[in-house]
Design a protein around this motif. Structure first.
Motif, PDB file in Angstrom:
ATOM      1  N   SER A 147      -2.319   3.310  -2.479  1.00 19.51           N
ATOM      2  CA  SER A 147      -1.429   2.924  -1.382  1.00 19.51           C
ATOM      3  C   SER A 147      -1.642   1.468  -1.025  1.00 19.51           C
ATOM      4  CB  SER A 147      -1.691   3.791  -0.147  1.00 19.51           C
ATOM      5  OG  SER A 147      -2.914   3.448   0.458  1.00 19.51           O
ATOM      6  N   SER A 148      -0.570   0.833  -0.582  1.00 16.02           N
ATOM      7  CA  SER A 148      -0.723  -0.520  -0.052  1.00 16.02           C
ATOM      8  C   SER A 148       0.216  -0.710   1.126  1.00 16.02           C
ATOM      9  CB  SER A 148      -0.459  -1.562  -1.135  1.00 16.02           C
ATOM     10  OG  SER A 148       0.896  -1.596  -1.457  1.00 16.02           O
ATOM     11  N   GLN A 149      -0.252  -1.464   2.089  1.00 11.66           N
ATOM     12  CA  GLN A 149       0.532  -1.715   3.298  1.00 11.66           C
ATOM     13  C   GLN A 149       0.458  -3.196   3.622  1.00 11.66           C
ATOM     14  OE1 GLN A 149      -0.660   0.859   6.624  1.00 11.66           O
ATOM     15  NE2 GLN A 149      -1.711   2.157   5.165  1.00 11.66           N
ATOM     16  N   ARG A 166       8.269   4.031  -1.824  1.00 13.64           N
ATOM     17  CA  ARG A 166       8.125   2.614  -1.484  1.00 13.64           C
ATOM     18  C   ARG A 166       9.000   2.310  -0.280  1.00 13.64           C
ATOM     19  NH1 ARG A 166       9.549   1.225  -7.516  1.00 13.64           N
ATOM     20  NH2 ARG A 166       7.590   1.849  -8.499  1.00 13.64           N
ATOM     21  N   HIS A 203      -5.000  -0.180   0.410  1.00 12.04           N
ATOM     22  CA  HIS A 203      -5.088  -1.537   0.949  1.00 12.04           C
ATOM     23  C   HIS A 203      -4.128  -1.718   2.117  1.00 12.04           C
ATOM     24  CE1 HIS A 203      -7.557  -2.688  -2.441  1.00 12.04           C
ATOM     25  NE2 HIS A 203      -6.674  -2.089  -3.224  1.00 12.04           N
ATOM     26  N   GLN A 204      -4.584  -2.476   3.077  1.00 20.64           N
ATOM     27  CA  GLN A 204      -3.763  -2.670   4.273  1.00 20.64           C
ATOM     28  C   GLN A 204      -3.985  -4.078   4.818  1.00 20.64           C
ATOM     29  OE1 GLN A 204      -4.933  -1.404   8.464  1.00 20.64           O
ATOM     30  NE2 GLN A 204      -3.858   0.383   7.738  1.00 20.64           N
ATOM     31  N   THR A 213       8.205  -8.087  -1.249  1.00 18.93           N
ATOM     32  CA  THR A 213       7.859  -6.740  -1.708  1.00 18.93           C
ATOM     33  C   THR A 213       9.139  -5.971  -2.070  1.00 18.93           C
ATOM     34  OG1 THR A 213       7.911  -5.772   0.519  1.00 18.93           O
ATOM     35  CG2 THR A 213       5.791  -6.635  -0.242  1.00 18.93           C
ATOM     36  N   SER A 254       1.694   7.478  -5.493  1.00 20.55           N
ATOM     37  CA  SER A 254       1.448   6.167  -4.888  1.00 20.55           C
ATOM     38  C   SER A 254       2.467   5.869  -3.799  1.00 20.55           C
ATOM     39  CB  SER A 254       1.497   5.068  -5.951  1.00 20.55           C
ATOM     40  OG  SER A 254       2.807   4.918  -6.436  1.00 20.55           O
ATOM     41  N   THR A 255       2.110   4.937  -2.941  1.00 18.61           N
ATOM     42  CA  THR A 255       3.045   4.536  -1.895  1.00 18.61           C
ATOM     43  C   THR A 255       2.836   3.084  -1.489  1.00 18.61           C
ATOM     44  OG1 THR A 255       3.991   5.137   0.256  1.00 18.61           O
ATOM     45  CG2 THR A 255       1.600   5.246   0.072  1.00 18.61           C
ATOM     46  N   GLU A 256       3.935   2.480  -1.067  1.00 18.61           N
ATOM     47  CA  GLU A 256       3.869   1.168  -0.419  1.00 18.61           C
ATOM     48  C   GLU A 256       4.532   1.339   0.930  1.00 18.61           C
ATOM     49  OE1 GLU A 256       5.783  -2.062  -2.531  1.00 18.61           O
ATOM     50  OE2 GLU A 256       5.038  -1.229  -4.428  1.00 18.61           O
ATOM     51  N   SER A 287      12.825   4.579  -2.998  1.00 13.47           N
ATOM     52  CA  SER A 287      12.641   3.330  -2.256  1.00 13.47           C
ATOM     53  C   SER A 287      13.420   3.476  -0.965  1.00 13.47           C
ATOM     54  CB  SER A 287      13.178   2.145  -3.049  1.00 13.47           C
ATOM     55  OG  SER A 287      12.545   2.086  -4.304  1.00 13.47           O
ATOM     56  N   ASN A 343       5.479  -1.062   3.707  1.00 11.87           N
ATOM     57  CA  ASN A 343       5.523  -2.449   4.163  1.00 11.87           C
ATOM     58  C   ASN A 343       6.482  -2.570   5.339  1.00 11.87           C
ATOM     59  OD1 ASN A 343       3.834  -3.238   1.976  1.00 11.87           O
ATOM     60  ND2 ASN A 343       5.636  -3.151   0.639  1.00 11.87           N
TER      61      ASN A 343
END
Lengths: 253, 426
Positions: B308-310, B253, B340-341, B411, B278-280, B225, B282
């Motif tokens: 992935s999410s942003q 993350r 996702h973004q 988040t 996986s990644t976030e 993180s 933010n």
């Protein structure tokens, strides 16, 4: 000797280029409840927004004194801190701001203005819990964001809760009964009536007589085409219920 | 050519691989030069406008004289910078402060310049997360490879508290320029939290240029993180590149809050190289005045079932400009992936600006992807409602801004680190 709380003299106001309030006169003394009744579109809500100083509502002439001071020169928040309060017809939703956070900021802003110490969290929560209970507001509702997903009844209960904790000297109720079933109406009316005293006053804006069975006014004014066309006692409201507004509106056209 | 590239003698020049790498960086920077308005990746954020050419590389650790009243001479007051328990490494004007830091088992930290000779994996990792011909400032940073730290977290190690990199800049002389390279390796099954805090003390108007590259390797089933706060002096330039490679089942993350500097860019390139990675990514930005703050992301899905999410939220006031460029790339065989973004910005004034460029490159079927962008203003009805209850205009605005940033702050895990970030958006 009566103490005037709110004195409105020859008030004219417009929204964009449309003149809506046209020469409005009214004096409300401490201890009095006035009702303003009128057909849709007469400018009732405009009047309440003008008194609160909502941006976009422009006063073109006239004077308004609140507790002897020039109300129109004050900002929206100064008016509120001085004790003017509006129960809105359609309270706005504020996602992300929990009810308790919002109430704490509001009450402390008002207390600070009155030079009272700010409430700490425990005493604030105690106050909110007591007042919420009287109005049937659940603890869950207090945690939710302001008005988000609230029913019509819940919104008006929250408005009434604010009235009871902010203790304004002058409250305007703008169509306080819209969106309420009869049980919710009673709860809200009881909450409002509990705040009536000799030192404060209220202006009840409605187009149905129904609300006035629960919040009984001392004076009733008929409002059409931007000003008061007739004033009387509470019996005027009953008369209106029989005859409708047409008579008053016509007289003025 | 740019004054940013000077002939400075760097240590360890006798290591042939290092010498070659620095040369490659130097050549790549010379080939590209500084980005201009015509450089697609920099079209919204133009360093040339800010004349970064006159920055001067500092080689000596202390640049201040004894008469100088900047806080450089009183380290202790800066140690309280972080209000939570952590293993903190401090940098002063871009130089790692040498002090003893007791570390738990499985954690190895050394100055990058020591790692050149002593870390086994340095050669196989350094420079491997970035394409020098694509990132001019990372190329420049490579030409100056010397300062920074090497952090390695051994297999299955779980850090009990965050590691923090605290950058104190207190330039009392104008135009300080420094380059930092951190190499962070989280081996398989390990878990760690990394905090990056960039701040200044002393002269608020000091003008300096921080050029930072983090290269991050997240092993199989490991979790890193990475939380960053960029709060540089308001005339500073801050360019950061984070190159990240994540192996199977691993997770990177990140959250980056940018609120300082006159020109800032935080660019993150994450490569999800194996199945289940996986990644976030933010971020939030909060700005005023004439600043330009840029958040650029690029997430590359190279394997099936990668996620992935942003979420990026900005609040822009004054005559400032917020920039978001976000890319999701899904390689042909990377099926059953999700990307996702969402970018949203709140403009507080008529003169504030936000530029947004989302890009999706999808070469595989059977993927779930979404992107969205929106910008808006504070809601007048909400402001009026709060003011009509006695809440002052500024206080009401702050409540709405807090509410606006709530989801992106959420988040972060619910710890004192999150509280610290929440306190910094006030």
């Amino acid at each position: 000797m009566k103490t005037p709380l709110l004195e409105i003299e020859d008030l004219c106001a417009r929204v964009q280029d449309k003149e809506i309030i046209k020469g409005f006169n009214l004096t409300i003394n401490a201890g009095e409840v006035h009702a303003i009744m009128g057909p849709n579109g007469a400018g009732k809500s405009t009047l309440s927004y003008v008194l609160c100083g909502k941006p976009g509502y422009e006063v073109t002439s006239g004077k308004v004194r609140f507790k002897g001071q020039d109300l129109l020169s004050m900002s929206v928040e100064e008016r509120a801190r001085e004790g003017l309060f509006l129960i809105m017809q359609y309270p706005v939703e504020i996602p992300g701001v929990p009810v308790t956070t919002f109430l704490k900021h509001a009450i402390n802003a008002v207390r600070k203005h009155r030079q009272e110490p700010e409430l700490d969290t425990p005493s604030f929560l105690k106050l909110i819990r007591e007042e919420s209970k009287k109005l049937g507001i659940s603890a869950d509702m207090l945690k939710r964001p302001v008005n988000v997903g609230f029913s019509g009844g819940e919104k008006k209960r929250l408005e009434t809760l604010q009235l009871s904790i902010l203790k304004p000297s002058f409250a305007i109720l703008d169509e306080a009964d819209s969106g309420l079933d009869i049980d919710a109406l009673k709860v809200v009316a009881d909450g409002v009536n509990a705040e009536r005293s000799d030192s404060n006053a209220m202006l009840v804006i409605t187009h149905y007589q129904r609300l006035l069975n629960y919040i009984v006014p001392d004076f009733v004014h008929i409002f059409a085409d931007g000003h008061i066309v007739q004033s009387g006692g509470k019996e005027l409201a009953l008369e209106l219920e029989e005859s409708g507004y047409a008579r008053f509106v016509k007289e003025n056209n | 050519m740019s004054g940013l590239l000077q002939n400075i003698e760097l240590p360890e020049a006798n290591l042939p691989w290092l010498f070659a790498l620095r040369e490659k960086g130097r050549e790549a920077f010379l080939r590209q030069g500084l980005p201009t308005a015509k450089t697609e990746a920099w079209k919204y954020t133009r360093p040339r406008d800010l004349q970064v050419d006159d920055f001067v590389m500092q080689t000596s650790p202390c640049h201040c004289s004894d008469e100088c009243d900047c806080e450089h001479h009183s380290h202790s007051s800066l140690d309280d910078a972080l209000p939570f328990d952590c293993y903190a490494l401090h940098f002063d004007n871009g130089h790692l402060r040498h002090e003893h830091l007791p570390l738990p088992r499985g954690v190895q930290i050394m100055p990058l310049s020591d790692a050149f000779s002593f870390a086994d994996d340095i050669k196989s990792r350094l420079g491997k997360t970035l394409n020098l011909d694509k990132y001019p400032f990372a190329a420049l940073n490579t030409a100056y490879l010397n300062e920074g730290v090497y952090i390695s977290i051994a297999k299955h190690t779980r850090l009990d508290k965050p590691l923090a990199l605290v950058y104190h800049t207190h330039s009392c002389h104008d135009n300080l320029f420094f380059n930092l390279r951190n190499l962070i390796v989280v081996e398989s099954g390990a878990q760690a939290e990394l905090i990056e805090y960039h701040h200044y003390s002393g002269a608020e108007k000091s003008r300096y240029f921080a050029n930072i590259v983090n290269e991050i390797f997240v092993g199989r089933d490991a979790v890193l993180s990475h939380y960053k706060l960029q709060d540089e002096a308001f005339k500073a330039v801050h360019i950061a590149f984070n190159g990240v490679k994540v192996k199977g089942g691993g997770a990177y993350r990140s959250f980056c809050l940018q609120k300082g500097a006159n020109l800032a860019r935080n660019e993150t390139f994450v490569s999800l190289t194996e199945e289940g990675a996986s990644t976030e990514v933010n971020a939030a930005y909060l700005m005023n005045g004439w600043a330009t703050i840029d958040t650029t992301t690029d997430v590359e899905h190279l394997a099936p079932q990668t996620v992935s999410s942003q979420l990026v939220k900005g609040v822009v006031g004054g005559e400032a400009k917020g920039v978001f460029q976000g890319k999701i790339h899904i390689a042909p065989h990377a099926v059953k992936t999700e990307g996702h973004q969402l970018h949203k910005a709140l403009l507080l004034t008529d003169t504030a600006e936000v530029d947004c460029k989302p890009e999706l490159e999808i070469f595989a079927d059977d993927v779930k992807c979404s992107h969205g962008a929106a910008s808006g203003e504070l809601d007048e009805e909400q402001l009026f409602y709060m003011r009509s209850r006695g809440i002052g205009e500024d206080e009401a605005k702050q409540l709405l801004i807090d509410a606006y940033l709530e989801d992106v702050l959420n988040t972060l895990p619910d710890t004192s680190v999150k509280q610290w970030f929440a306190s910094k958006v006030k």
